[in-house]
Design an enzyme around this catalytic site. Structure first.
Site, PDB file in Angstrom:
ATOM      1  N   ILE A 340     -15.409  23.800  -9.638  1.00 45.59           N
ATOM      2  CA  ILE A 340     -15.191  23.226 -10.963  1.00 45.59           C
ATOM      3  C   ILE A 340     -14.017  23.941 -11.609  1.00 45.59           C
ATOM      4  O   ILE A 340     -14.092  25.134 -11.928  1.00 45.59           O
ATOM      5  CB  ILE A 340     -16.457  23.353 -11.837  1.00 45.59           C
ATOM      6  CG1 ILE A 340     -17.676  22.801 -11.073  1.00 45.59           C
ATOM      7  CG2 ILE A 340     -16.268  22.635 -13.151  1.00 45.59           C
ATOM      8  CD1 ILE A 340     -17.556  21.355 -10.640  1.00 45.59           C
ATOM      9  N   GLU A 341     -12.936  23.232 -11.800  1.00 40.95           N
ATOM     10  CA  GLU A 341     -11.727  23.819 -12.377  1.00 40.95           C
ATOM     11  C   GLU A 341     -10.974  22.759 -13.160  1.00 40.95           C
ATOM     12  O   GLU A 341     -11.360  21.585 -13.195  1.00 40.95           O
ATOM     13  CB  GLU A 341     -10.847  24.431 -11.291  1.00 40.95           C
ATOM     14  CG  GLU A 341     -10.585  23.544 -10.081  1.00 40.95           C
ATOM     15  CD  GLU A 341      -9.796  24.259  -8.988  1.00 40.95           C
ATOM     16  OE1 GLU A 341      -8.731  24.808  -9.316  1.00 40.95           O
ATOM     17  OE2 GLU A 341     -10.245  24.250  -7.826  1.00 40.95           O
ATOM     18  N   GLY A 342      -9.904  23.185 -13.812  1.00 42.93           N
ATOM     19  CA  GLY A 342      -9.128  22.253 -14.612  1.00 42.93           C
ATOM     20  C   GLY A 342      -9.921  21.715 -15.787  1.00 42.93           C
ATOM     21  O   GLY A 342     -10.720  22.419 -16.410  1.00 42.93           O
TER      22      GLY A 342
END
Length: 521
Positions: A340-342
């Protein structure tokens, strides 16, 4: 006119158009042909696969020959391949499973007047064969990777007079799995517990073989926390690379046996491998099974920097859980990773939605392990990353691993990336202690994973071969849960160029992999 339109004709008219090329055998699986329309210079034909057996089939393949002068110009509801005058039609993803008593069909338009000849269905006559001969017993059943909650099994396949269609894996007298390949991972087991396994084959008619040799395997001892992550070194593999990486080749060349497969994304309420393949059908499962057969295993990773994770693209928790479950079943996996990024990190609504679903998913799949791969700075998880872990804890998700992306800090302060990775690990450990105050220090270290980016990072900092060696030494000293890295294909290429494919440091193929291999937990 719609290609899927089947013309309704009387029996007399059908006799004029053409009669079925074969007659089905009662009690068998057959493929029946009929012309549904005829015109000067061509016709429309349809094959109907009819399952009159007592056993569902999971796929079908119809083959036939057309004499010179007659060719298929278009087809539908099947995937068509042609070799000379030999045509092969395999099912689509939506019509391969045919239950006992059910049918599936596909059609085509032919130029010319000749009818199909030499028809085969799944390698046997299209008229169907009533089969009472069971397959031979599987042999050489053996165990591969053994964890606290799962056992990887492999065996030598059976033979059959018509063809083996699948295998039933038994835990004691209980059927644990039904699969088509010759390897499987049985999950949901208890730590430090002996289990006895056997395998039986079945064929198209539902005949079942005798049991294979029985083996007894004792699962690994648990830490008492239920959060032991079994894959100590499992670098990411970009499954969207072209050509698709062959996991067994990578394992044999690198010395590493376990991999994290990236990335399953969301397209509305449907999961997808990087918007190209359907993971619920077990895309690339054959390669994964081959890796498991030689002692390795995989974690399926969702999300990624460039993709939208399913809980971000779909708001229906029931549909999200159904997709996750279908992927668990398709790959017989006990480990899911969520990268989970951005923008996804700051979307707390989707974070809470995901964790609500994962809690239900773990309840339905005892032993299912969840890891979160999250952005980090040398001083620890970002506030949004911390929120994800806190949300998981509050929703009752048993998070086995918090894997930090020790990369792209945007800092150019003279501190090397190996030291910063160690700082990030320590800081994350301390943050987890606040979220999980009842866990011991050793249990908390076992929850920490570290994933650097090999060589030159996007921010122009460099994670070197020396950094890899020092991080492996540090990880052994702290007994981290896992080391990974982004990404195996870059390590294999050992090149200068685009960071998508190259590390841009001086190295030989798999030099980084060989240094990470020093981490043993």
């Amino acid at each position: 006119m719609s290609r899927r339109l089947t013309l309704l004709v009387s029996a007399a008219a059908l006799a004029l158009i053409g009669t079925p090329a074969i007659a089905a055998t009662p009690g068998a699986v057959s493929a029946d042909f009929a012309q549904t329309s005829v015109w000067g210079g061509g016709y429309q034909g349809q094959y109907t696969v009819t399952n009159q057996s007592n056993h569902a089939i999971s796929s079908w393949k119809v083959e036939f020959d057309l004499p010179a002068g007659t060719t298929v110009s278009s087809s539908w509801d099947a995937t068509e391949t042609v070799s000379g005058n030999h045509y092969t039609f395999t099912n689509k993803s939506y019509n391969g499973a045919v239950a006992a008593g059910a049918t599936a069909a596909f059609g085509f338009v032919a130029g010319g007047s000749a009818l199909p000849a030499n028809c085969l269905l799944n390698g046997a006559t299209c008229a169907g064969v009533v089969d009472t001969t069971p397959p031979s017993a599987p042999s050489n059943l053996k165990a591969g990777t053994v964890t606290t909650t799962g056992v990887a099994l492999s065996w030598t396949g059976s033979t059959d007079n018509i063809g083996v269609t699948g295998y039933d894996v038994y835990r004691g007298t209980t059927k644990a799995l039904t699969i088509t390949g010759t390897s499987a991972t049985v999950t949901g087991l208890a730590p430090s517990t002996p289990y006895t396994f056997t395998v039986k084959a079945h064929d198209l008619a539902g005949n079942q073989s005798a049991a294979s040799n029985a083996i007894t395997v004792t699962t690994a001892a648990g830490s008492g926390s239920g959060s032991t992550w079994p894959l100590k070194v499992a670098p990411y593999v970009d499954m969207g690379s072209w050509p698709t990486p062959v996991l067994t080749d990578t394992a044999n060349a690198s010395g590493l046996q376990n991999f994290t497969l990236a990335f399953v994304t969301g397209n509305g309420c449907k999961a997808s491998w990087f918007n190209a393949y359907d993971p619920t059908t077990g895309w690339d499962r054959t390669d994964i099974d081959a890796l498991r057969a030689q002692g390795g295993d995989v974690t399926i990773s969702f999300g990624g920097e460039a993709g939208t994770e399913l809980s971000g693209s779909c708001t229906d928790q029931t549909q999200i859980q159904q997709q996750y479950q279908a992927i668990i079943t398709a790959y017989a996996t006990s480990r899911l990773d969520f990268d989970i990024e951005g923008a996804a990190v700051v979307d707390h609504t989707s974070v809470d939605r995901r964790n609500a679903v994962l809690a239900k998913l773990q309840a339905a799949n005892p032993g299912l392990q969840i890891s979160y791969t999250l952005p980090v700075m040398p001083d620890g998880l970002t506030s949004d990353g911390t929120y994800i872990v806190q949300s998981a804890a509050s929703h009752g998700v048993n998070v086995s691993l918090v894997n930090v992306m020790a990369m792209d800090y945007g800092q150019h302060d003279g501190i090397d990336m190996g030291v910063k990775a160690q700082q990030a690990a320590q800081a994350t450990h301390d943050q987890l202690k606040v979220i999980y105050p009842s866990k011991t220090d050793a249990q908390l270290w076992g929850m920490v994973g570290v994933t650097p980016m090999l060589g030159v990072n996007d921010d122009s900092s460099t994670f070197s071969l020396a950094n890899a060696s020092s991080l492996a030494t540090y990880a052994n000293g702290k007994h981290l849960g896992e080391l990974a890295f982004w990404e195996v294909t870059r390590d294999r290429n050992a090149c200068n160029g685009s960071l998508t494919n190259c590390t841009n440091v001086t190295q030989q193929p798999y030099d980084f992999s060989k240094r990470f291999e020093a981490f043993t937990g």
